[in-house]
Design an enzyme around this catalytic site. Structure first.
Site, PDB file in Angstrom:
ATOM      1  N   GLU A 225     -24.161  14.575 -16.862  1.00  0.00           N
ATOM      2  CA  GLU A 225     -24.222  15.299 -15.588  1.00  0.00           C
ATOM      3  C   GLU A 225     -22.926  15.098 -14.808  1.00  0.00           C
ATOM      4  O   GLU A 225     -22.360  16.051 -14.244  1.00  0.00           O
ATOM      5  CB  GLU A 225     -25.412  14.826 -14.755  1.00  0.00           C
ATOM      6  CG  GLU A 225     -25.465  15.464 -13.374  1.00  0.00           C
ATOM      7  CD  GLU A 225     -26.626  14.992 -12.518  1.00  0.00           C
ATOM      8  OE1 GLU A 225     -26.678  15.356 -11.332  1.00  0.00           O
ATOM      9  OE2 GLU A 225     -27.487  14.248 -13.040  1.00  0.00           O
TER      10      GLU A 225
ATOM     11  N   GLY B 122     -24.917  14.380  -7.635  1.00  0.00           N
ATOM     12  CA  GLY B 122     -24.700  13.644  -8.879  1.00  0.00           C
ATOM     13  C   GLY B 122     -24.427  12.168  -8.645  1.00  0.00           C
ATOM     14  O   GLY B 122     -23.973  11.452  -9.531  1.00  0.00           O
TER      15      GLY B 122
ATOM     16  N   ALA C  41     -36.121  17.535 -10.228  1.00  0.00           N
ATOM     17  CA  ALA C  41     -36.437  17.096  -8.869  1.00  0.00           C
ATOM     18  C   ALA C  41     -36.306  15.588  -8.775  1.00  0.00           C
ATOM     19  O   ALA C  41     -37.243  14.847  -9.087  1.00  0.00           O
ATOM     20  CB  ALA C  41     -37.849  17.551  -8.483  1.00  0.00           C
ATOM     21  N   MET C  42     -35.124  15.138  -8.366  1.00  0.00           N
ATOM     22  CA  MET C  42     -34.874  13.719  -8.166  1.00  0.00           C
ATOM     23  C   MET C  42     -34.906  13.369  -6.686  1.00  0.00           C
ATOM     24  O   MET C  42     -35.682  12.526  -6.236  1.00  0.00           O
ATOM     25  CB  MET C  42     -33.506  13.332  -8.744  1.00  0.00           C
ATOM     26  CG  MET C  42     -33.307  13.544 -10.221  1.00  0.00           C
ATOM     27  SD  MET C  42     -31.700  12.848 -10.736  1.00  0.00           S
ATOM     28  CE  MET C  42     -31.456  13.652 -12.301  1.00  0.00           C
TER      29      MET C  42
ATOM     30  N   HIS D 252      -2.764  28.948   3.298  1.00  0.00           N
ATOM     31  CA  HIS D 252      -3.160  30.317   3.650  1.00  0.00           C
ATOM     32  C   HIS D 252      -3.039  30.574   5.159  1.00  0.00           C
ATOM     33  O   HIS D 252      -3.146  31.721   5.595  1.00  0.00           O
ATOM     34  CB  HIS D 252      -4.611  30.582   3.231  1.00  0.00           C
ATOM     35  CG  HIS D 252      -4.789  30.982   1.803  1.00  0.00           C
ATOM     36  ND1 HIS D 252      -4.598  30.118   0.751  1.00  0.00           N
ATOM     37  CD2 HIS D 252      -5.160  32.171   1.234  1.00  0.00           C
ATOM     38  CE1 HIS D 252      -4.866  30.740  -0.395  1.00  0.00           C
ATOM     39  NE2 HIS D 252      -5.185  31.988  -0.131  1.00  0.00           N
TER      40      HIS D 252
END
Length: 380
Positions: free
Chosen positions: A245, A366, A127-128, A341
């Site tokens: 990370e 991040g 939990a940052m 597509h």
């Protein structure tokens, strides 16, 4: 399937492990992807199955029940998870939370929690982020104030991956609010503590198969033995661990970009327009050729970064550059593949739609890519 013929970051042992990962995902993950997207989270039982298959925390030391493998094994899992189009939060659990506990936890904490993380008994989160503090972690407001033998934690966190499932959370809090970054500490909070509450499972643009939540702490008491490392060293620990990370994010981004490309190639070779396949048009072939060249560069760079990291030489700037470059490529590949597509790309029944949605956030979490440029610039 990812082509391993030109990779140089992996050994034969990594390749054998990858085969096990693929078989597990084909059996226990891929058949459930659509349902998990609809329900907004993976089945909690998947954690136990992943643990039984040896897919959680493979680089944790043998003393704590792990296999003591190098980060390449984590990267294999991250690549295969991203390539099948899953957003399950096992990478955060293995690549981010486990290293904090193993590096900074007391022997008692490591022996208690790491085996449970490896088995899947205890899913985890970190939990940052707070409503008013994202990439700038120095701005967090959550406090952990000493009271006798405890810390009393107050504050709130948001955008927390695994927030609904986590039974153990690393909380980034100010143990000395007057000291700014030097007053930041990392503290373990068990989910059954009085005063801890989970908010709603957040409604996101993408990553629908991953639980992402608000977390609330109101006079949550935890023993001071739940502190990771030294008090006031939290910000330094975060800076030490963020390179892994960010490399982990780069790994998933590259694999996702490759899957988007592969989906576009498959679709355009089958879809016909004006009497020929879409692949036969010069615009299609040139678009795919450009992406192919960038993917070739991307895989070579990723292997370089993985080897640098396994040797202990990857710098913060290099990891940030990897996160920046590979997530930008991911977005470019997913967006171009969706365009190829045509209208089908806008339909959720096609995998490219999910890949495109999920790609948008990787340039944000991040540390935003704008912050990545700041970190890179410091090493110039």
């Amino acid at each position: 399937m990812l082509d391993l013929s030109r990779r140089f970051a992996y050994s034969e042992e990594h390749d054998l492990f990858r085969d096990q990962v693929r078989k597990f995902f084909e059996r226990e993950l891929v058949p459930h992807l659509d349902r998990w997207e609809e329900q907004g989270e993976i089945d909690k039982g998947f954690w136990r199955k992943a643990g039984e298959a040896g897919l959680l925390c493979p680089n944790v030391g043998e003393a704590y029940g792990g296999l003591a493998l190098d980060f390449g094994y984590n990267a294999v899992i991250d690549e295969e998870l991203a390539y099948v189009g899953s957003s399950a939060g096992i990478g955060l659990h293995s690549d981010i939370v486990a290293p904090y506990i193993e590096a900074y936890g007391s022997e008692e904490l490591k022996r208690h929690w790491l085996p449970k993380m490896i088995s899947g008994e205890t899913p985890t989160a970190i939990a940052m982020t707070e409503p008013g503090a994202g990439s700038d972690l120095q701005g967090i407001k959550t406090t952990a104030i000493k009271d006798g033998g405890d810390y009393v934690i107050n504050g709130s966190k948001t955008y927390i991956t695994n927030g609904q499932h986590a039974e153990l959370i690393i909380v980034v809090a100010k143990t000395d609010p007057a000291e700014g970054a030097k007053g930041t500490s990392l503290i373990l909070v068990e989910a059954d503590r009085a005063g801890f509450a989970r908010g709603r499972n957040l409604d996101k643009i993408g990553l629908h198969g991953q639980d992402t939540s608000e977390l609330f702490f109101q006079d949550v008491r935890v023993p001071r033995t739940n502190l990771l490392g030294a008090e006031g060293m939290g910000f330094a620990y975060l800076m030490n661990q963020l390179p892994q990370e960010r490399l982990s994010i780069a790994v998933g981004a590259q694999a996702s970009a490759q899957r988007a490309f592969d989906e576009a190639v498959s679709f355009t070779r089958e879809r016909k327009a004006f009497g020929r396949t879409v692949f036969e048009f010069q615009n299609t072939r040139f678009t795919l050729a450009d992406l192919q060249a960038k993917l070739q560069v991307g895989w070579a760079h990723l292997d370089w970064a993985l080897k640098r990291h396994n040797d202990g030489n990857l710098t913060a700037g290099e990891a940030s550059a990897a996160k920046l470059w590979h997530t930008e490529l991911q977005w470019e590949a997913c967006d171009a593949a969706l365009q190829l597509h045509g209208g089908a790309g806008y339909m959720n029944e096609y995998l490219i739609a999910r890949l495109w949605r999920d790609a948008r956030v990787t340039r944000i979490f991040g540390g935003t890519n704008e912050i990545m440029k700041e970190v890179i610039a410091r090493e110039i």
